[in-house]
Motif scaffolding. Structure first.
Motif, PDB file in Angstrom:
ATOM      1  N   ARG A  27      37.502   1.087  -1.866  1.00 39.07           N
ATOM      2  CA  ARG A  27      38.550   0.283  -2.494  1.00 39.07           C
ATOM      3  C   ARG A  27      38.344   0.112  -4.006  1.00 39.07           C
ATOM      4  NH1 ARG A  27      40.303  -4.380   0.812  1.00 39.07           N
ATOM      5  NH2 ARG A  27      39.802  -3.934   2.973  1.00 39.07           N
ATOM      6  N   ASP A 100      42.812   1.893  -1.094  1.00 37.04           N
ATOM      7  CA  ASP A 100      43.988   1.095  -1.458  1.00 37.04           C
ATOM      8  C   ASP A 100      44.483   1.520  -2.829  1.00 37.04           C
ATOM      9  OD1 ASP A 100      41.870   0.122  -2.924  1.00 37.04           O
ATOM     10  OD2 ASP A 100      42.356  -1.994  -2.632  1.00 37.04           O
ATOM     11  N   THR A 129      46.501   0.107   2.446  1.00 38.31           N
ATOM     12  CA  THR A 129      47.788  -0.499   2.071  1.00 38.31           C
ATOM     13  C   THR A 129      48.797  -0.370   3.204  1.00 38.31           C
ATOM     14  OG1 THR A 129      47.310   0.171  -0.207  1.00 38.31           O
ATOM     15  CG2 THR A 129      49.558  -0.545   0.278  1.00 38.31           C
TER      16      THR A 129
END
Length: 283
Positions: A27, A100, A129
């Protein structure tokens, strides 16, 4: 047998308890070069708060990077092997990676695993996401797996160096693709000392490959993008680069989906090339 570099959220939901599956979340985000630094950010706190059940975490700026590398080159075989072993990855593991950031951190890790000899690796299309947008199960538990037996064995067919590119500029035969933004390609902005792009390179911004829901665009749309950019999917040697070998791996993924072969990543990318006053540059 895996037939695609991508998996969908439905598939992953149905296979969360597979014993040979290792889910890795990676991330963070990248800020535009016009923003004040730092531009590269990781998000371990977000992972610790909630993640896909069973997923382990990799810091894209630290864990898979060779310490001290000015261009954030991939970690050494020993360093990468130790990381994968600590995450419980073995030769028999099926690895699924989620991020993400529209897929580019995930594809960077996928490329690294393939470069070090592990082909059983796929990207969760849409990543974290899409997973949370669909209201799927999450967890705050940090899993612990038995130490894996991963052993890095570098595949030189997946990587290119500045020397390779310099030779190709003299001899021809290499298709160069720059996945940075149009502004970086044209020299309006730069993350290195010098501006511009490598001579003969074609600009294929990663943003034109990503759908609104952060999945990879459908194959028919990708093909139109490639045709519009005069990209030869059948090139005998194609090298992709960006700033430090991250978004270039997303371009590689898109081309793979369309059947392209002979794809390599210039790991040092513009941070290497654009920091060397001796390398030729175009604008």
């Amino acid at each position: 047998m895996m037939t695609s570099p991508l998996v969908q959220t439905d598939w992953l939901q149905d296979h969360l308890t597979d014993t040979d599956l290792r889910i890795i979340e990676i991330r963070g985000k990248v800020l535009p070069p016009t923003e004040p630094p730092p531009h590269y950010l990781s998000d371990r706190a977000g992972y610790e708060a909630a993640h896909i059940p069973g997923a382990v975490y990799v810091d894209w700026q630290v864990d898979i990077v060779e310490p001290g590398s000015p261009s954030n080159d991939i970690a050494s075989p020993a360093r990468f092997s130790a990381l994968m072993q600590a995450l419980g990855v073995s030769g028999r593991s099926r690895v699924v990676i989620a991020d993400d950031a529209g897929g580019m951190f995930a594809t960077r890790l996928r490329w690294a695993l393939r470069y070090y000899g592990h082909e059983a690796v796929q990207i969760l299309d849409g990543g974290w996401t899409k997973w949370i947008a669909e209201g799927r199960t999450t967890s705050a538990d940090i899993p612990q797996y038995p130490r894996g037996g991963f052993q890095a064995r570098a595949n030189p067919r997946l990587i290119a160096t500045a020397e390779d590119i310099l030779q190709s500029l003299a001899d021809g035969g290499m298709q160069l693709i720059d996945t940075r933004s149009p502004g970086e390609f044209s020299g309006v902005a730069s993350r290195a000392k010098h501006v511009g792009h490598i001579p003969t390179a074609i600009n294929l911004p990663r943003s034109v490959l990503v759908a609104d829901d952060l999945t990879l665009k459908p194959a028919d749309e990708l093909r139109l993008v490639m045709e519009g950019s005069n990209i030869d999917l059948n090139a005998e040697d194609c090298v992709l680069y960006c700033n430090s070998g991250v978004s270039a791996t997303y371009g590689m993924l898109a081309m793979e989906v369309l059947g392209a072969k002979n794809l390599r990543i210039y790991d040092g990318s513009w941070k290497d090339w654009g920091s060397d006053p001796a390398t030729p540059k175009a604008r």
